[in-house]
Design a protein around this motif. Sequence first.
Motif, PDB file in Angstrom:
ATOM      1  N   LYS A   1       0.861  -1.178   0.000  1.00 16.53           N
ATOM      2  CA  LYS A   1       0.000   0.000   0.000  1.00 16.53           C
ATOM      3  C   LYS A   1       0.900   1.232   0.000  1.00 16.53           C
ATOM      4  CE  LYS A   1      -4.273  -1.582   2.067  1.00 16.53           C
ATOM      5  NZ  LYS A   1      -4.144  -2.907   2.644  1.00 16.53           N
ATOM      6  N   ALA A   2       0.339   2.369  -0.381  1.00 14.56           N
ATOM      7  CA  ALA A   2       1.125   3.613  -0.438  1.00 14.56           C
ATOM      8  C   ALA A   2       1.791   3.879   0.907  1.00 14.56           C
ATOM      9  CB  ALA A   2       0.220   4.782  -0.801  1.00 14.56           C
ATOM     10  N   GLY A   3       3.045   4.287   0.867  1.00 15.60           N
ATOM     11  CA  GLY A   3       3.770   4.644   2.092  1.00 15.60           C
ATOM     12  C   GLY A   3       4.620   3.511   2.631  1.00 15.60           C
ATOM     13  N   GLN A   4       4.455   2.304   2.075  1.00 22.02           N
ATOM     14  CA  GLN A   4       5.231   1.167   2.596  1.00 22.02           C
ATOM     15  C   GLN A   4       6.574   1.027   1.875  1.00 22.02           C
ATOM     16  OE1 GLN A   4       2.011  -1.911   2.390  1.00 22.02           O
ATOM     17  NE2 GLN A   4       2.597  -2.199   4.526  1.00 22.02           N
ATOM     18  N   PHE A   5       7.463   0.272   2.501  1.00 17.75           N
ATOM     19  CA  PHE A   5       8.804   0.133   1.938  1.00 17.75           C
ATOM     20  C   PHE A   5       9.227  -1.332   1.902  1.00 17.75           C
ATOM     21  CE2 PHE A   5       9.342   0.517   6.500  1.00 17.75           C
ATOM     22  CZ  PHE A   5      10.395  -0.330   6.801  1.00 17.75           C
TER      23      PHE A   5
ATOM     24  N   GLY B   1       9.267  -7.523   2.288  1.00 19.25           N
ATOM     25  CA  GLY B   1       8.261  -6.484   2.364  1.00 19.25           C
ATOM     26  C   GLY B   1       6.905  -6.992   1.912  1.00 19.25           C
ATOM     27  N   PRO B   2       5.918  -6.158   1.864  1.00 19.85           N
ATOM     28  CA  PRO B   2       5.976  -4.738   2.198  1.00 19.85           C
ATOM     29  C   PRO B   2       6.042  -4.517   3.702  1.00 19.85           C
ATOM     30  CG  PRO B   2       3.722  -5.365   1.598  1.00 19.85           C
ATOM     31  CD  PRO B   2       4.565  -6.580   1.426  1.00 19.85           C
ATOM     32  N   LEU B   3       6.819  -3.515   4.114  1.00 24.52           N
ATOM     33  CA  LEU B   3       7.018  -3.212   5.533  1.00 24.52           C
ATOM     34  C   LEU B   3       6.507  -1.803   5.842  1.00 24.52           C
ATOM     35  CD1 LEU B   3      10.694  -4.549   5.777  1.00 24.52           C
ATOM     36  CD2 LEU B   3       8.652  -5.722   6.614  1.00 24.52           C
ATOM     37  N   GLY B   4       6.307  -1.565   7.140  1.00 22.14           N
ATOM     38  CA  GLY B   4       5.890  -0.235   7.576  1.00 22.14           C
ATOM     39  C   GLY B   4       4.381  -0.063   7.542  1.00 22.14           C
ATOM     40  N   THR B   5       3.929   0.958   8.254  1.00 20.02           N
ATOM     41  CA  THR B   5       2.503   1.270   8.290  1.00 20.02           C
ATOM     42  C   THR B   5       2.151   2.073   7.038  1.00 20.02           C
ATOM     43  OG1 THR B   5       2.625   1.362  10.696  1.00 20.02           O
ATOM     44  CG2 THR B   5       0.721   2.430   9.673  1.00 20.02           C
ATOM     45  N   PRO B   6       1.113   1.653   6.299  1.00 21.62           N
ATOM     46  CA  PRO B   6       0.747   2.413   5.092  1.00 21.62           C
ATOM     47  C   PRO B   6       0.357   3.861   5.437  1.00 21.62           C
ATOM     48  CG  PRO B   6      -0.412   0.299   5.179  1.00 21.62           C
ATOM     49  CD  PRO B   6       0.263   0.471   6.507  1.00 21.62           C
ATOM     50  N   SER B   7       0.431   4.726   4.449  1.00 18.93           N
ATOM     51  CA  SER B   7       0.009   6.121   4.625  1.00 18.93           C
ATOM     52  C   SER B   7      -1.448   6.150   5.083  1.00 18.93           C
ATOM     53  CB  SER B   7       0.069   6.883   3.299  1.00 18.93           C
ATOM     54  OG  SER B   7       1.332   6.785   2.719  1.00 18.93           O
ATOM     55  N   HIS B   8      -1.752   7.090   5.984  1.00 20.55           N
ATOM     56  CA  HIS B   8      -3.150   7.273   6.386  1.00 20.55           C
ATOM     57  C   HIS B   8      -3.843   8.077   5.282  1.00 20.55           C
ATOM     58  CE1 HIS B   8      -6.657   8.103   8.799  1.00 20.55           C
ATOM     59  NE2 HIS B   8      -6.548   9.364   8.408  1.00 20.55           N
TER      60      HIS B   8
ATOM     61  N   GLY C   1       6.067   3.863  11.802  1.00 22.13           N
ATOM     62  CA  GLY C   1       6.084   4.828  10.706  1.00 22.13           C
ATOM     63  C   GLY C   1       6.153   4.091   9.395  1.00 22.13           C
ATOM     64  N   PRO C   2       6.840   4.635   8.384  1.00 17.70           N
ATOM     65  CA  PRO C   2       7.751   5.793   8.482  1.00 17.70           C
ATOM     66  C   PRO C   2       7.066   7.162   8.529  1.00 17.70           C
ATOM     67  CG  PRO C   2       7.774   4.906   6.253  1.00 17.70           C
ATOM     68  CD  PRO C   2       6.914   3.980   7.063  1.00 17.70           C
ATOM     69  N   GLU C   3       5.711   7.232   8.393  1.00 18.26           N
ATOM     70  CA  GLU C   3       5.087   8.558   8.393  1.00 18.26           C
ATOM     71  C   GLU C   3       4.675   8.960   9.808  1.00 18.26           C
ATOM     72  OE1 GLU C   3       2.024   8.673   5.377  1.00 18.26           O
ATOM     73  OE2 GLU C   3       3.471   8.253   3.794  1.00 18.26           O
TER      74      GLU C   3
END
Length: 273
Positions: free
Chosen positions: A29-33, A87-94, A240-242
Amino acid sequence: MYNIVSAIFLAENIKKIEIQAPRIAKKRKAGQFVMIRAGEHGERIPLTIAGSDPEKGTITIIVQGMGKSTRELNLKETGDTIHDIVGPLGTPSHIEKFGTAVSIGGGVGTAIAYPTAVALKEAGNYVITINGARTRDLVILEDEMKAVSDEAYITTDDGSYGFHGFVTQKLQELIDSGKPIDYVLAIGPIPMMKAVAEVTRPYGIPTVVSLNPVMVDGTGMCGGCRVTVDNETRFACVDGPEFDAHKVDFKNLSDRNRMYLPEEKQSVEAFSH
Ligand code: NAD
Ligand code: FES
């Protein structure tokens, strides 16, 4: 091993690499790495997924050759392979319908701002993008950013293209014009993200930044990516990363990112010889 479907330079030292990774392409999802290791003995580096094509089973990353590992990655050509990708890792963009959303990409940070701009547009926002670079030759994803924008601006520090000045000056101009702005996303170098936070703070405009601390495992185990947000320690790779730009301790992030500069320099020198 992961096959590289295409690898092309977008600007000097900035390469767009499309990799066969069907499961990640489907889930991301958008925002993930992703955490990438170019070769068997390489270090693992975090790179935000700039886009994906679930049908084709590919993900796209955009890499600026800065340290040893990113330079190594930038030597890869179409048909080469990547040793491993997690991946995908990290919390997706809100993502929600905020109203008018401004997505700001500074330099190679545009590669990270882009997928979130796409998601903001899909959620029904009026999307304004500001795409800043030092000079015209370093502007990336101009057409892509334009395609998802209701209004698109390019800025260059030297005035060689678009608005002459920093992204923050363009943002201030938009605010001063009386345009109602409901949400700002800013991704780029730390001084830029800090400066954007200071522009929006007096107006109380919700502002989000994507942080890029040193990461090791990318899954919340090592603590290498710890950042201070609202006086609390958070792990950028899982929390994060956001984060809320108005609560980030940018000095702490910048100090921590400088901790390994001598080793990074040594490693780049050894790699270049
Ligand atoms: P750059 O230095 O060319 O800056 C890009 C733009 O940011 C400039 O054109 C300007 O508009 C704006 N900017 C820079 N400094 C500013 C300031 N003090 N005030 C207001 N605006 C400012 O960017 P670059 O060389 O492409 O970026 C490299 C840096 O970005 C590296 O340090 C890299 O680690 C970082 N980076 C961060 C992320 C992230 O996730 N936050 C992602 C990729 C790269
Ligand atoms: Fe190890 Fe985040 S990179 S905890």
